[in-house]
Design a protein around this motif. Structure first.
Motif, mmCIF file in Angstrom:
data_model
loop_
_atom_site.group_PDB
_atom_site.id
_atom_site.type_symbol
_atom_site.label_atom_id
_atom_site.label_comp_id
_atom_site.label_asym_id
_atom_site.label_seq_id
_atom_site.Cartn_x
_atom_site.Cartn_y
_atom_site.Cartn_z
ATOM 1 N N GLU A 22 -7.190 -2.076 2.337
ATOM 2 C CA GLU A 22 -6.996 -1.635 1.612
ATOM 3 C C GLU A 22 -8.391 0.171 1.774
ATOM 4 O O GLU A 22 -9.245 0.204 1.291
ATOM 5 C CB GLU A 22 -7.172 -1.847 0.065
ATOM 6 C CG GLU A 22 -6.460 -1.213 -1.409
ATOM 7 C CD GLU A 22 -6.429 -2.276 -2.497
ATOM 8 O OE1 GLU A 22 -5.439 -1.368 -3.175
ATOM 9 O OE2 GLU A 22 -6.570 -3.358 -3.045
ATOM 10 N N TYR A 65 -2.975 7.687 5.032
ATOM 11 C CA TYR A 65 -3.585 6.232 5.128
ATOM 12 C C TYR A 65 -5.033 6.634 6.068
ATOM 13 O O TYR A 65 -4.825 6.464 7.392
ATOM 14 C CB TYR A 65 -2.945 5.134 5.568
ATOM 15 C CG TYR A 65 -3.175 3.971 6.213
ATOM 16 C CD1 TYR A 65 -3.845 3.105 4.573
ATOM 17 C CD2 TYR A 65 -3.943 2.817 7.041
ATOM 18 C CE1 TYR A 65 -4.541 1.635 4.808
ATOM 19 C CE2 TYR A 65 -4.463 2.066 7.198
ATOM 20 C CZ TYR A 65 -5.010 1.355 6.002
ATOM 21 O OH TYR A 65 -5.651 -0.338 5.872
ATOM 22 N N VAL A 114 -3.255 -5.561 4.239
ATOM 23 C CA VAL A 114 -1.924 -4.324 3.128
ATOM 24 C C VAL A 114 -1.100 -4.447 4.008
ATOM 25 O O VAL A 114 -0.915 -4.716 5.254
ATOM 26 C CB VAL A 114 -2.810 -2.841 2.399
ATOM 27 C CG1 VAL A 114 -4.070 -3.202 1.309
ATOM 28 C CG2 VAL A 114 -3.315 -2.626 4.365
ATOM 29 N N CYS A 119 0.741 -1.384 0.384
ATOM 30 C CA CYS A 119 -0.129 0.021 -0.287
ATOM 31 C C CYS A 119 0.726 1.147 -0.082
ATOM 32 O O CYS A 119 1.689 0.946 0.776
ATOM 33 C CB CYS A 119 -0.999 -0.065 1.514
ATOM 34 S SG CYS A 119 -2.213 1.295 1.678
ATOM 35 N N CYS A 150 -3.599 3.416 -1.476
ATOM 36 C CA CYS A 150 -2.902 2.621 -1.198
ATOM 37 C C CYS A 150 -2.594 2.253 -3.337
ATOM 38 O O CYS A 150 -1.414 1.491 -3.007
ATOM 39 C CB CYS A 150 -3.746 1.169 -0.404
ATOM 40 S SG CYS A 150 -3.983 1.215 0.670
#
Length: 333
Positions: free
Chosen positions: A328, A259, A304, A220, A332
């Motif tokens: 995910e 993220y 991930v 990712c 990613c």
């Protein structure tokens, strides 16, 4: 060289399976494990077929030939030892991609390495891509593609990961080509992209997960950015800990690296760190032989992973970070 490794703390005692933050049964929050440098973890870097795990070549380490994809770090018995100056951050005149990939970078793919790369086709490299059966007849037949027969099927269109920020690609949907979105913390674009050893580690990890009836994890980009950033920070600031010198946590660093599920976190997450081994195989063995780290690598909730390897500084010379995530998301890609 001294080898060390650790996994995330949630208390002073080892709590294998602790799910303090996410409720995931296999989320690892354990006490810090350290190897005092006995050499067993690092000594196996060239002892197994680590080369083909990450590059798909049919040649095996131990066949007395330094094949494409093998080098002094992942197959010393075929390619010989690494240069004495390897790891100083400079590709010296006596160093090459074979005897010092850490400084000189991975060897570029060549025709005959048993892998049909995106730049190869049946026309340019039948040895890797197979012979052109009907290529050149003016029709893109079954079994032909832009990669295997550009003459009939046309050149391959732009795709994320080809190194060019093409129309339709943006920082958000293809950070590897277009750069990380503004405001994302962690490593820069140049080192966020996985190097040969990091790619090899993904191969070893997924092979191990498959042996244990688990699905693969995919790299990712945002987690790579967070993991690489932490490895570089440990190297540059000369420390070894899950908590950054600025007080950051693994999930906080992942959140800062864009993220979004790490903000909380809102998914299962875990982190492994290691230091002292430059090769993927040796670091994989380090973590595999530690119950807590091994549990993270075999976490059933993870889909991930972010991988970061920083070389050329600090007390241990090489620092690894793996950040695992449960889901995910767009960052990613």
């Amino acid at each position: 060289m001294l080898k060390r490794f650790g996994l995330l703390l949630c208390s002073a005692t080892l709590l294998v399976g602790c799910n303090l933050l996410t409720g995931a049964a296999d989320f690892e929050l354990g006490g810090s494990d350290e190897n005092d440098g006995s050499g067993t973890a690092g000594g196996s870097a060239g002892s197994g077929p680590s080369g083909e795990a990450g590059n798909g070549n049919s040649a095996q380490c131990g066949d007395a030939v330094c094949n494409p994809g093998e080098n002094c770090e992942n197959c010393q018995q075929d390619c010989g030892p690494c240069s004495e100056s390897c790891g100083d951050g400079s590709c010296s005149a006596d160093e090459t991609c074979t005897n010092c990939p850490s400084d000189c970078g991975p060897c570029q793919p060549v025709c005959g390495d048993a892998t049909c790369e995106s730049s190869e086709s049946c026309e340019s490299c039948a040895a890797d891509c197979g012979p052109c059966v009907s290529c050149g007849d003016g029709s893109c037949n079954g079994g032909e593609s832009c990669e295997s027969c550009a003459a009939d099927c046309g050149p391959c269109g732009p795709q994320c990961g080809d190194g060019t920020c093409d129309p339709g690609e943006t920082q958000e949907n293809c950070a590897s080509d277009c750069g990380s979105p503004s405001g994302c913390a962690g490593a820069g674009d140049a080192t966020t992209t996985l190097d040969a050893e990091e790619v090899a580690f993904v191969g070893l990890l997924n092979q191990y997960r498959a042996q244990n009836n688990l699905g693969p994890v995919t790299a990712c980009t945002s987690l790579n950015r967070a993991a690489q950033g932490h490895s570089e920070d440990m190297r540059d600031q000369n420390y070894f800990d899950h908590t950054g010198l600025n007080g950051s946590s693994p999930w906080g660093r992942s959140c800062d690296a864009c993220y979004e599920l790490g903000c909380g976190p809102n998914t299962a997450m875990a982190e492994n760190i290691a230091a002292g081994n430059s090769g993927a195989q040796a670091t994989f063995n380090q973590w595999k032989n530690s119950p807590g780290h091994n549990a993270n690598m075999l976490g059933g909730s993870f889909t991930v992973v972010g991988i970061g390897r920083a070389t050329g500084g600090g007390q241990y010379g090489v620092y690894w970070t793996n950040v695992f995530g449960g889901d995910e998301e767009g960052s990613c890609n």
